[in-house]
Design a protein around this motif. Structure first.
Motif, PDB file in Angstrom:
ATOM      1  N   LEU A   1      17.180  81.010  52.165  1.00 51.79           N
ATOM      2  CA  LEU A   1      17.855  82.216  51.948  1.00 51.79           C
ATOM      3  C   LEU A   1      17.383  83.441  52.674  1.00 51.79           C
ATOM      4  N   HIS A   2      17.948  83.845  53.784  1.00 52.98           N
ATOM      5  CA  HIS A   2      17.734  84.770  54.613  1.00 52.98           C
ATOM      6  C   HIS A   2      18.642  85.847  54.433  1.00 52.98           C
ATOM      7  N   GLY A   3      18.228  87.137  53.626  1.00 57.67           N
ATOM      8  CA  GLY A   3      19.200  88.179  53.482  1.00 57.67           C
ATOM      9  C   GLY A   3      18.809  89.395  54.258  1.00 57.67           C
TER      10      GLY A   3
ATOM     11  N   ASP B   1      26.285  80.190  57.732  1.00 55.53           N
ATOM     12  CA  ASP B   1      25.768  81.227  58.560  1.00 55.53           C
ATOM     13  C   ASP B   1      26.991  82.475  58.300  1.00 55.53           C
ATOM     14  N   HIS B   2      26.663  83.746  58.221  1.00 57.24           N
ATOM     15  CA  HIS B   2      27.470  84.861  58.076  1.00 57.24           C
ATOM     16  C   HIS B   2      28.081  84.752  56.744  1.00 57.24           C
ATOM     17  N   ALA B   3      27.320  84.454  55.746  1.00 57.47           N
ATOM     18  CA  ALA B   3      27.911  84.409  54.232  1.00 57.47           C
ATOM     19  C   ALA B   3      28.408  85.814  53.751  1.00 57.47           C
ATOM     20  N   ASP B   4      27.934  86.863  54.347  1.00 55.65           N
ATOM     21  CA  ASP B   4      28.461  87.982  53.976  1.00 55.65           C
ATOM     22  C   ASP B   4      29.933  88.248  54.394  1.00 55.65           C
ATOM     23  N   VAL B   5      30.190  87.666  55.441  1.00 58.10           N
ATOM     24  CA  VAL B   5      31.653  87.637  55.708  1.00 58.10           C
ATOM     25  C   VAL B   5      32.581  86.716  54.993  1.00 58.10           C
ATOM     26  N   ILE B   6      32.004  85.749  54.713  1.00 54.83           N
ATOM     27  CA  ILE B   6      32.670  84.652  53.743  1.00 54.83           C
ATOM     28  C   ILE B   6      33.073  85.245  52.511  1.00 54.83           C
TER      29      ILE B   6
ATOM     30  N   TYR C   1      21.356  79.531  53.749  1.00 50.67           N
ATOM     31  CA  TYR C   1      22.009  80.669  53.633  1.00 50.67           C
ATOM     32  C   TYR C   1      21.699  81.835  54.442  1.00 50.67           C
ATOM     33  N   PHE C   2      22.651  82.194  55.410  1.00 53.63           N
ATOM     34  CA  PHE C   2      22.133  83.375  56.248  1.00 53.63           C
ATOM     35  C   PHE C   2      23.301  84.528  56.155  1.00 53.63           C
TER      36      PHE C   2
ATOM     37  N   LYS D   1      23.281  89.949  47.497  1.00 59.43           N
ATOM     38  CA  LYS D   1      24.495  89.959  46.686  1.00 59.43           C
ATOM     39  C   LYS D   1      24.221  89.069  45.666  1.00 59.43           C
ATOM     40  N   PRO D   2      24.560  89.524  44.240  1.00 59.03           N
ATOM     41  CA  PRO D   2      24.307  88.668  43.363  1.00 59.03           C
ATOM     42  C   PRO D   2      24.753  87.320  43.400  1.00 59.03           C
ATOM     43  N   ARG D   3      26.008  87.380  44.145  1.00 57.17           N
ATOM     44  CA  ARG D   3      26.708  85.707  43.906  1.00 57.17           C
ATOM     45  C   ARG D   3      25.565  85.058  44.881  1.00 57.17           C
ATOM     46  N   HIS D   4      25.211  85.493  46.257  1.00 52.54           N
ATOM     47  CA  HIS D   4      24.343  84.859  46.881  1.00 52.54           C
ATOM     48  C   HIS D   4      23.107  84.252  46.098  1.00 52.54           C
ATOM     49  N   GLU D   5      22.543  85.192  45.477  1.00 49.79           N
ATOM     50  CA  GLU D   5      21.298  84.836  44.591  1.00 49.79           C
ATOM     51  C   GLU D   5      21.310  83.845  43.544  1.00 49.79           C
TER      52      GLU D   5
END
Length: 446
Positions: free
Chosen positions: A169-171, A376-381, A428-429, A434-438
């Protein structure tokens, strides 16, 4: 998920208890230091399909040092024998990060991980676990772009993380749309080289075992070959799944994948014209560039620069493409069951799931043997529909509904036991924590 995790992110580090089943259970992440708190049967394959590596010097699935021969991380990963007791204990356990290493590229940030720390053990003489021809080509690409210290480069370093087959997990990755084009490209290079390395090594293993079986049959010997030595496939061929939010981003990723493939493995790239028609092209003519420059001077942009950068190009989020590698050819738009890599958006996969539920003649069994998942770009997803992503991950590596021509005598035991989701590596990049990513990363079934 894998048996290990690594994380890199902002905010506090999360600490949990370790899984009891393995002394080498590993996850990896990075966290900011806070002052406040401290394969399928290849019956229909051609010779080109089977001979992926050609005459590669590093064709023995081992890593050679100066005086020893060490087993590659690929071999260690695919040969790991997971017992039912270990698998049953996994959902009950939490992860405890037992080591940390400063992240030299980002101030006040560190990598933390479970199991034993491996980051200081890279052997410069071993090609870092890459196949010889992949390593040579990547080194040439790096030097051509102006690089002069590959060992210390971010892309090489991050490749070593990927090649450990830990969940990552690369935040803190700075994406291209936040003026982070160089950093974004280096991370992309690392996971694409890991994907190519995994595919090429998988194909080498299948080819070698095929040759051993053919030789044994031609010898006329009556002795039976030990079956465990030839468990080299999954239910279906696709091994890599790359999930991305937009077609324009998929264009960047696939173009770079082709560039990072050695020349003798891409003598021909099939359907490239169709690809650019469907995904667009980042090339801008000189006339168009001049016109855009004039407009920029006379007209104030209505959107911030990051918005303009992100939504430049084709912003549709419904896409899915299979990519197949043979000895000399990259085949775009291959049948999903004969592809090695699938690049898709979560939305398109959800559409496929919906169609399969309504029509029993359709299925998504091509996702039954995924061994590396890259998001990749999970923030956009997360701004699109995060539930689509979690639903896709939950549907990976299920027992298929049909046989699809699989030779069951060659399927790895952990596929038959239903443990494939445990042994796959998830990456995950994204930019922000974000809590949901964690939550997705910490889950034993992420």
């Amino acid at each position: 998920m894998s048996l290990a995790k690594i994380m890199k992110r902002g905010g506090r580090s999360l600490v949990s208890s370790p899984p009891a089943f393995s002394n080498d259970a590993k996850k990896l992440r990075a966290s900011t230091v806070s002052n406040a708190t401290g394969l399928q049967t290849e019956d229909a394959e051609t010779e080109d399909d089977l001979e992926t590596s050609g005459t590669d010097e590093d064709d023995d699935l081992t890593v050679r040092g100066p005086s020893t021969v060490a087993t590659s991380t690929f071999t260690k990963h695919i040969e790991y024998k997971l017992s039912k007791i270990e698998a049953d204990d996994l959902p009950k356990k939490k992860w405890k990060y037992t080591w940390e290493v400063p992240a030299a590229d980002i101030s006040n940030c560190k990598w933390v991980g479970t199991g034993e720390c491996f980051l200081k053990d890279d052997d410069l003489s071993s090609n870092y676990g890459l196949k010889q021809k992949l390593y040579k080509h990547w080194l040439d690409v790096y030097k051509t772009s102006g690089g002069n210290d590959f060992h210390s480069s971010k892309q090489r370093w991050f490749f070593s993380l990927c090649n450990s087959y830990r969940d990552i997990l690369h935040g803190e990755k700075k994406p291209f749309y936040h003026k982070g084009l160089e950093e974004d490209s280096k991370i992309m290079d690392a996971y694409l080289m890991h994907s190519l390395n995994h595919i090429f090594r998988t194909r080498d293993l299948v080819r070698k075992n095929n040759a051993k079986i053919d030789k044994h049959q031609m010898s006329g010997k009556e002795e039976i070959l030990p079956g465990d030595n030839f468990l080299d496939q999954g239910f279906t061929r696709p091994k890599i799944l790359i999930l991305l939010p937009l077609r324009s981003i998929a264009l960047r990723v696939i173009e770079r994948l082709i560039q990072l493939t050695p020349a003798n493995s891409k003598v021909n790239v099939e359907q490239i014209d169709r690809f650019y028609k469907d995904f667009g092209s980042e090339e801008v003519s000189s006339d168009e560039e001049e016109e855009q420059s004039k407009n920029a001077k006379t007209k104030k942009p209505s959107k911030p620069s990051d918005h303009q950068s992100l939504f430049k190009g084709d912003t549709r989020d419904d896409f899915m493409i299979g990519i197949k590698f043979t000895r000399k050819t990259i085949k775009l738009y291959g049948d999903f069951y004969s592809s090695d890599i699938i690049v898709a958006s979560p939305l398109e996969l959800m559409t496929k799931f919906g169609k399969a539920e309504k029509n029993k003649e359709l299925d998504t069994d091509y996702l039954s043997s995924i061994e590396v998942v890259i998001i990749d770009h999970a923030d956009v997803i997360s701004l699109q529909n995060w539930s689509f992503l979690t639903s896709v991950v939950e549907r990976l590596n299920h027992i298929p509904s049909k046989q699809h021509g699989t030779n069951v005598m060659r399927i790895r035991q952990w596929y038959l036991d239903g443990f494939a989701s445990i042994l796959s590596a998830d990456n995950y990049f994204r930019l922000l924590s974000k809590p949901r990513h964690e939550c997705s990363f910490q889950s034993p079934l992420c």
